[in-house]
Design a protein around this motif. Structure first.
Motif, PDB file in Angstrom:
ATOM      1  N   THR A  17       3.068 -45.171  46.380  1.00  0.00           N
ATOM      2  CA  THR A  17       3.200 -43.834  45.377  1.00  0.00           C
ATOM      3  C   THR A  17       3.772 -42.631  46.067  1.00  0.00           C
ATOM      4  O   THR A  17       4.669 -41.881  45.418  1.00  0.00           O
ATOM      5  N   ASP A  40      -0.013 -46.794  37.252  1.00  0.00           N
ATOM      6  CA  ASP A  40      -1.378 -47.191  37.794  1.00  0.00           C
ATOM      7  C   ASP A  40      -2.468 -46.541  37.067  1.00  0.00           C
ATOM      8  O   ASP A  40      -3.335 -45.777  37.450  1.00  0.00           O
ATOM      9  N   ASN A  45      -2.739 -41.572  40.751  1.00  0.00           N
ATOM     10  CA  ASN A  45      -2.388 -40.828  41.921  1.00  0.00           C
ATOM     11  C   ASN A  45      -1.384 -40.015  42.103  1.00  0.00           C
ATOM     12  O   ASN A  45      -1.169 -39.114  42.743  1.00  0.00           O
ATOM     13  N   ASP A 119       5.969 -46.297  39.346  1.00  0.00           N
ATOM     14  CA  ASP A 119       5.053 -46.549  40.287  1.00  0.00           C
ATOM     15  C   ASP A 119       4.222 -47.564  39.838  1.00  0.00           C
ATOM     16  O   ASP A 119       3.570 -47.467  39.025  1.00  0.00           O
TER      17      ASP A 119
HETATM   18 MG   LIG Z   1      -0.325 -46.099  44.438  1.00  0.00          MG
END
Ligand SMILES: [Mg+2]
Ligand SMILES: Nc1ncnc2c1ncn2[C@@H]1O[C@H](COP(=O)(O)OP(=O)(O)O)[C@@H](O)[C@H]1O
Lengths: 270, 273
Positions: A17, A40, A45, A119
């Motif tokens: 991330t 995710d 995040n 990500d």
């Molecule tokens: Mg991550």
């Protein structure tokens, strides 16, 4: 032609991330229209690391399920006009990610962006496979330790077998880049960590950069300003170099220090 | 377990026709590679145990594989077979029983009832059988085995049995991946990483580091060998005789070019000069 980049690793907590936020920011600093997508689902995040968590209204899953348009869901970065974030949903489950749905969203994004940075969640399950499926290039984030290298190897196998490029078989395979993060020259020299050459030899893909372990990364995450904005941080500078190499420039590796005896060579006595 | 091998002659000519023009069926003669299970006992508990041990050597190679059961030996001894129970045993081990070979009339009737097809012909490759040979001492001393009969008897299908397929891999084999060269040798031109597994019915050659597992001769070929240019393996096996390198390879072989071979059931390693 828009490029889809996946940042992936197999293992969690290695710096995916962080790397996504910094590569996306760096590309935008270089005047590339960039969007970064959080795959995710459930953890969410990326928006925190990018400092836009309070502006999330709609998310990736809303778009996939037709509840919001991309325009509504994309969040423009505070610091750059070229950078947008498509946040993950914190409440939905991962099954919302379908191959077809993700493909449609990416196709739409390709019309207005130069780079789409994905990500990936940890693991090798559905979410991770969805994040890498449409990739043109992959940044494999690896910490210099045996378990992280093993998981990266696993992900490289999946890139080579389960991605769209692998399945179609006609196009070039995904271009793979090794990014070593959380690197500590001191811990390498006392044999607590694998050396850069150990990791490279084990994984056998080209190295795009080495990000040193540094307190400034943590501070950056907490304040929601990616460390690449911090010109004093060696990790920030290392990410700037990575982006330059990604755009085809030749930059020598920095902040890697001299390697002494590594863990592998001590273990094996070579 | 033995392997019958033949080529598949089907070339799918109709695959790309529009649907309307396609007939609903197309009958063609094809020959397939089938695994033959030769029963040497009708005690299904024994059969199950030995099969299980055998399959454990390469858990996935026979997964869902079609199996032909050969009961010639039982026929000679006039032993009955409980075919429905045999089917259960095979299915439990994830094998798919498809046919019967060499049964008595009673065997055939019972097998047909249990869903077996009756197979004729086929060429059996000369591999060791499932059970261990009887201890040498019990055998009457024979001067030497007679040479095997020329392979003319079975059928004309045997012409290409000798040409074994070799599989060549140019990409690294990574953690979690498995490569199986069925019916032949395996040549790997890139690293076999830790957590990867390469398997062959025949020999294995690796012209790069071997850091994962290599299993040669998995269908029982004790003559199979493993050659590797850079030995860092986790596990090596030939015909089920294996060796684990748990912590580390012995330093004299570490990262060296070596070969593995079986000598009297003993797995040996030696440096390639
Ligand atoms: Mg991550
Ligand atoms: N180069 C670095 N130096 C210090 N800490 C780092 C570095 N890279 C990542 N971290 C920290 O490691 C943790 C995990 O990073 P993150 O990017 O969330 O990993 P992932 O997405 O792979 O799970 C975070 O607390 C992050 O701040």
């Amino acid at each position: 032609m828009a490029k889809v980049i996946v940042v992936t690793s197999g293992k969690g907590g290695v710096g995916k991330t962080t790397t996504c936020a910094n590569i996306a920011t760096g590309l935008a600093q270089r005047e590339k229209k960039t969007v970064v997508i959080d795959f995710d689902i459930g953890l969410r995040n990326l928006d925190l690391v990018m400092g836009c968590e309070r502006r999330v209204v709609y998310d990736f899953v809303n778009v996939l399920q037709g509840e919001a348009s991309l325009k509504q869901a994309l969040i423009r970065d505070k610091r750059s006009d070229n950078l947008y974030v498509l946040p993950a949903s914190q409440t939905r489950d991962k099954d919302a990610l379908t191959q077809e749905g993700v493909g449609k969203v990416l196709d739409e994004l390709k019309e207005s962006f130069d780079f789409i940075v994905c990500d990936s969640p940890a693991g090798i399950e559905r979410g991770a496979v969805m994040a890498l499926y449409y990739a043109d290039e992959a940044v494999v984030v690896t910490n210099p330790e045996v378990s992280s290298v093993r998981d990266s190897d696993r992900i490289l196998g999946i890139l080579a077998a389960k991605s769209r490029r692998a399945e179609q078989g006609e196009e070039e395979p995904i271009k793979e880049h090794l990014l070593i993060t959380r690197y500590s020259p001191r811990r390498v020299s006392i044999g607590e960590m694998l050396s850069i050459s150990d990791v490279q030899e084990l994984l056998g893909i080209p190295l795009i950069g080495v990000i040193p372990e540094s307190e400034s990364v943590l501070q950056a995450s907490n304040s929601g300003i990616p460390v690449i904005h911090n010109e004093k941080s060696i990790s920030g500078q290392a990410y700037t170099d990575v982006v330059a190499r990604f755009l085809g420039e030749n930059k020598p590796m920095r902040f890697v220090d001299e390697e002494k005896k590594s863990l592998l060579s001590r273990l094996f006595g070579t | 377990m033995k392997t019958m091998s033949n080529t598949d002659q089907n070339d799918n000519p109709d695959l790309f026709l529009p649907k309307e023009q396609k007939p609903a069926i197309d009958l063609k003669g094809s020959v397939f590679t089938l695994t033959v299970l030769r029963l040497q006992s009708n005690d299904l508990a024994d059969v199950e145990r030995e099969l299980e041990e055998r399959l454990a050597l390469g858990p996935r190679f026979f997964e869902d594989a079609p199996i032909v059961v050969d009961v010639e030996i039982l026929k000679d001894q006039a032993l009955e077979v409980d075919f429905p129970a045999l089917v259960e045993v095979l299915r439990k081990l994830r094998l798919v029983p498809v046919g019967l070979r060499h049964g008595s009339h009673d065997h055939q009737k019972a097998a047909l009832g249990a869903g077996f097809a009756l197979m004729k012909g086929g060429v059996i490759k000369d591999l060791p059988s499932v059970t261990q040979p009887a201890p040498k001492a019990e055998k009457p001393a024979k001067p030497k085995k007679p040479p095997p009969p020329p392979p003319t008897a079975e059928t004309a299908e045997s012409t290409d049995v000798k040409a074994k397929a070799t599989k060549v891999i140019y990409q690294p084999i990574r953690s979690g991946q498995q490569i199986y060269a069925r019916g032949g040798d395996l040549i790997v031109m890139a690293a076999v990483n830790a957590g990867a597994e390469i398997v062959a019915d025949g020999n294995i050659h690796i012209y790069a580091p071997l850091r994962g597992r290599a299993l040669a001769g998995v269908t029982g070929d004790t003559k199979a060998r493993i050659f590797c240019q850079h030995m860092d393996a986790e596990l090596v096996a030939i015909a089920g005789h294996y060796r684990v390198f748990e912590d580390q390879v012995p330093p004299e072989y570490q990262s060296k070019a070596v070969q593995f071979y079986l000598d009297d059931e003993q797995l040996n390693i030696s440096l390639l000069a």
